[in-house]
Motif scaffolding. Structure first.
Motif, PDB file in Angstrom:
ATOM      1  N   CYS A  61       0.604   0.411  -6.714  1.00 17.04           N
ATOM      2  CA  CYS A  61       1.302   0.017  -8.099  1.00 17.04           C
ATOM      3  C   CYS A  61       0.981  -1.526  -8.144  1.00 17.04           C
ATOM      4  CB  CYS A  61       2.777   0.432  -7.914  1.00 17.04           C
ATOM      5  SG  CYS A  61       3.762  -0.245  -9.258  1.00 17.04           S
ATOM      6  N   ASN A  62       0.895  -2.015  -9.292  1.00 16.72           N
ATOM      7  CA  ASN A  62       0.872  -3.299  -9.643  1.00 16.72           C
ATOM      8  C   ASN A  62       1.689  -3.923 -10.673  1.00 16.72           C
ATOM      9  OD1 ASN A  62      -0.982  -5.573 -11.314  1.00 16.72           O
ATOM     10  ND2 ASN A  62      -1.083  -5.982  -9.370  1.00 16.72           N
ATOM     11  N   ALA A  82      14.198   1.303 -18.370  1.00 13.69           N
ATOM     12  CA  ALA A  82      15.685   1.485 -18.195  1.00 13.69           C
ATOM     13  C   ALA A  82      15.716   1.699 -16.801  1.00 13.69           C
ATOM     14  CB  ALA A  82      16.457   2.470 -18.947  1.00 13.69           C
ATOM     15  N   LYS A  83      14.727   2.395 -16.099  1.00 14.68           N
ATOM     16  CA  LYS A  83      14.719   2.499 -14.676  1.00 14.68           C
ATOM     17  C   LYS A  83      13.631   1.788 -13.916  1.00 14.68           C
ATOM     18  CE  LYS A  83      15.735   7.546 -15.320  1.00 14.68           C
ATOM     19  NZ  LYS A  83      15.504   9.068 -15.001  1.00 14.68           N
ATOM     20  N   ASN A  84      13.337   0.781 -14.372  1.00 11.88           N
ATOM     21  CA  ASN A  84      12.384  -0.073 -13.745  1.00 11.88           C
ATOM     22  C   ASN A  84      11.173   0.713 -13.286  1.00 11.88           C
ATOM     23  OD1 ASN A  84      13.651  -2.128 -14.902  1.00 11.88           O
ATOM     24  ND2 ASN A  84      14.600  -2.953 -12.867  1.00 11.88           N
ATOM     25  N   LEU A 107       3.087  10.441  -9.223  1.00 15.29           N
ATOM     26  CA  LEU A 107       3.465   9.224  -8.697  1.00 15.29           C
ATOM     27  C   LEU A 107       4.613   8.344  -9.461  1.00 15.29           C
ATOM     28  CD1 LEU A 107      -0.048   7.824  -7.448  1.00 15.29           C
ATOM     29  CD2 LEU A 107       1.337   9.676  -6.352  1.00 15.29           C
ATOM     30  N   SER A 108       5.474   7.690  -8.595  1.00 17.03           N
ATOM     31  CA  SER A 108       6.335   6.979  -9.246  1.00 17.03           C
ATOM     32  C   SER A 108       6.303   5.533  -8.453  1.00 17.03           C
ATOM     33  CB  SER A 108       7.920   7.337  -9.051  1.00 17.03           C
ATOM     34  OG  SER A 108       7.760   8.713  -9.582  1.00 17.03           O
ATOM     35  N   CYS A 109       6.634   4.313  -9.038  1.00 13.38           N
ATOM     36  CA  CYS A 109       6.770   2.961  -8.627  1.00 13.38           C
ATOM     37  C   CYS A 109       7.941   2.615  -9.179  1.00 13.38           C
ATOM     38  CB  CYS A 109       5.557   2.512  -8.925  1.00 13.38           C
ATOM     39  SG  CYS A 109       5.529   0.609  -8.632  1.00 13.38           S
ATOM     40  N   ALA A 110       8.967   2.028  -8.358  1.00  9.77           N
ATOM     41  CA  ALA A 110      10.174   1.689  -8.707  1.00  9.77           C
ATOM     42  C   ALA A 110       9.963   0.181  -8.376  1.00  9.77           C
ATOM     43  CB  ALA A 110      11.225   2.265  -7.961  1.00  9.77           C
ATOM     44  N   ALA A 111      10.312  -0.763  -9.079  1.00  4.61           N
ATOM     45  CA  ALA A 111      10.154  -1.992  -9.092  1.00  4.61           C
ATOM     46  C   ALA A 111      11.648  -2.757  -9.103  1.00  4.61           C
ATOM     47  CB  ALA A 111       9.526  -2.731 -10.242  1.00  4.61           C
ATOM     48  N   SER A 112      11.723  -3.584  -8.412  1.00  2.37           N
ATOM     49  CA  SER A 112      13.011  -4.622  -8.001  1.00  2.37           C
ATOM     50  C   SER A 112      12.555  -5.899  -8.151  1.00  2.37           C
ATOM     51  CB  SER A 112      13.883  -4.178  -7.320  1.00  2.37           C
ATOM     52  OG  SER A 112      13.335  -4.349  -5.840  1.00  2.37           O
ATOM     53  N   GLY A 113      13.434  -6.847  -8.602  1.00  2.00           N
ATOM     54  CA  GLY A 113      13.295  -8.403  -8.342  1.00  2.00           C
ATOM     55  C   GLY A 113      12.229  -8.816  -9.505  1.00  2.00           C
ATOM     56  N   ILE A 114      12.151  -8.067 -10.503  1.00  3.83           N
ATOM     57  CA  ILE A 114      11.229  -8.656 -11.519  1.00  3.83           C
ATOM     58  C   ILE A 114      11.774  -8.276 -12.827  1.00  3.83           C
ATOM     59  CG2 ILE A 114       8.808  -8.994 -10.417  1.00  3.83           C
ATOM     60  CD1 ILE A 114       8.312  -6.184 -11.664  1.00  3.83           C
ATOM     61  N   ILE A 115      11.764  -8.786 -14.026  1.00  7.66           N
ATOM     62  CA  ILE A 115      12.094  -8.415 -15.196  1.00  7.66           C
ATOM     63  C   ILE A 115      10.989  -7.426 -15.896  1.00  7.66           C
ATOM     64  CG2 ILE A 115      12.693  -9.065 -17.716  1.00  7.66           C
ATOM     65  CD1 ILE A 115      13.434 -11.959 -16.502  1.00  7.66           C
ATOM     66  N   GLN A 131       9.927  -6.340  -5.077  1.00  6.97           N
ATOM     67  CA  GLN A 131       9.416  -5.001  -4.479  1.00  6.97           C
ATOM     68  C   GLN A 131       9.010  -4.014  -5.359  1.00  6.97           C
ATOM     69  OE1 GLN A 131      13.136  -3.782  -1.925  1.00  6.97           O
ATOM     70  NE2 GLN A 131      11.379  -4.151  -0.052  1.00  6.97           N
ATOM     71  N   LEU A 132       7.700  -3.357  -4.952  1.00 11.02           N
ATOM     72  CA  LEU A 132       7.231  -2.216  -5.682  1.00 11.02           C
ATOM     73  C   LEU A 132       7.168  -1.314  -4.687  1.00 11.02           C
ATOM     74  CD1 LEU A 132       4.431  -4.152  -7.568  1.00 11.02           C
ATOM     75  CD2 LEU A 132       6.631  -3.573  -8.610  1.00 11.02           C
ATOM     76  N   VAL A 133       7.924  -0.089  -4.882  1.00 12.40           N
ATOM     77  CA  VAL A 133       7.998   0.824  -3.999  1.00 12.40           C
ATOM     78  C   VAL A 133       7.326   2.178  -4.392  1.00 12.40           C
ATOM     79  CG1 VAL A 133       9.254   2.324  -2.428  1.00 12.40           C
ATOM     80  CG2 VAL A 133       9.927   0.033  -2.804  1.00 12.40           C
ATOM     81  N   GLU A 134       6.386   2.657  -3.977  1.00 17.38           N
ATOM     82  CA  GLU A 134       5.368   3.760  -4.732  1.00 17.38           C
ATOM     83  C   GLU A 134       5.894   5.170  -4.014  1.00 17.38           C
ATOM     84  OE1 GLU A 134       1.943   0.809  -4.366  1.00 17.38           O
ATOM     85  OE2 GLU A 134       3.696   1.359  -3.177  1.00 17.38           O
ATOM     86  N   SER A 135       6.080   6.256  -4.566  1.00 14.06           N
ATOM     87  CA  SER A 135       6.458   7.561  -3.898  1.00 14.06           C
ATOM     88  C   SER A 135       5.766   8.611  -4.701  1.00 14.06           C
ATOM     89  CB  SER A 135       7.786   7.795  -3.808  1.00 14.06           C
ATOM     90  OG  SER A 135       8.346   7.693  -5.138  1.00 14.06           O
TER      91      SER A 135
END
Length: 118
Positions: free
Chosen positions: A95-96, A74-76, A20-28, A3-7
């Motif tokens: 975000c990509n 550290a915050k992905n 803009l921020s993009c929080a990533a999960s599920g990836i290294i 998941q890549l979640v922009e805000s």
């Protein structure tokens, strides 16, 4: 699941700023090249900026000096600081995450709307 979640998008007046921020999960996260792209109405999606795993940045010429991409492993999270915004910056910003080693690992967020208008 990746998941890549922009805000951080929204309405801003010309000359204003947004982050803009993009929080990533599920990836290294730290091994992915991160990028911001945008798509204006009726136009193709275009590159805004990228940042490598080592922190090297690349910008499209028209964004140089106005936009700054950064990442916090550290915050992905990857950020896009946008200053001196113009009406022509109005677009959906995406975000990509792209693996530099495995071409198939290429992920996109859902996008966040940025509108620059008085």
């Amino acid at each position: 699941q990746v998941q890549l979640v922009e805000s951080g998008g929204g309405l801003v007046q010309p000359g204003g700023s947004l982050r803009l921020s993009c929080a990533a999960s599920g990836i290294i996260f730290r091994v992915f090249v991160m990028g911001w792209y945008r798509q204006a109405p009726g136009k193709q999606r275009e590159l805004v900026a990228t940042i490598t795993t080592g922190g090297n940045t690349n910008y499209v010429d028209e964004m140089k000096g106005r936009f700054t991409i950064s990442r916090d492993n550290a915050k992905n999270t990857v950020y896009l600081q946008m200053n001196s915004l113009k009406p022509e910056d109005t677009a959906v910003y995406y975000c990509n995450a792209k693996s530099p080693l495995i071409r198939q690992l290429d992920y996109w967020g859902q996008g966040t709307q940025v509108t620059v208008s008085s």
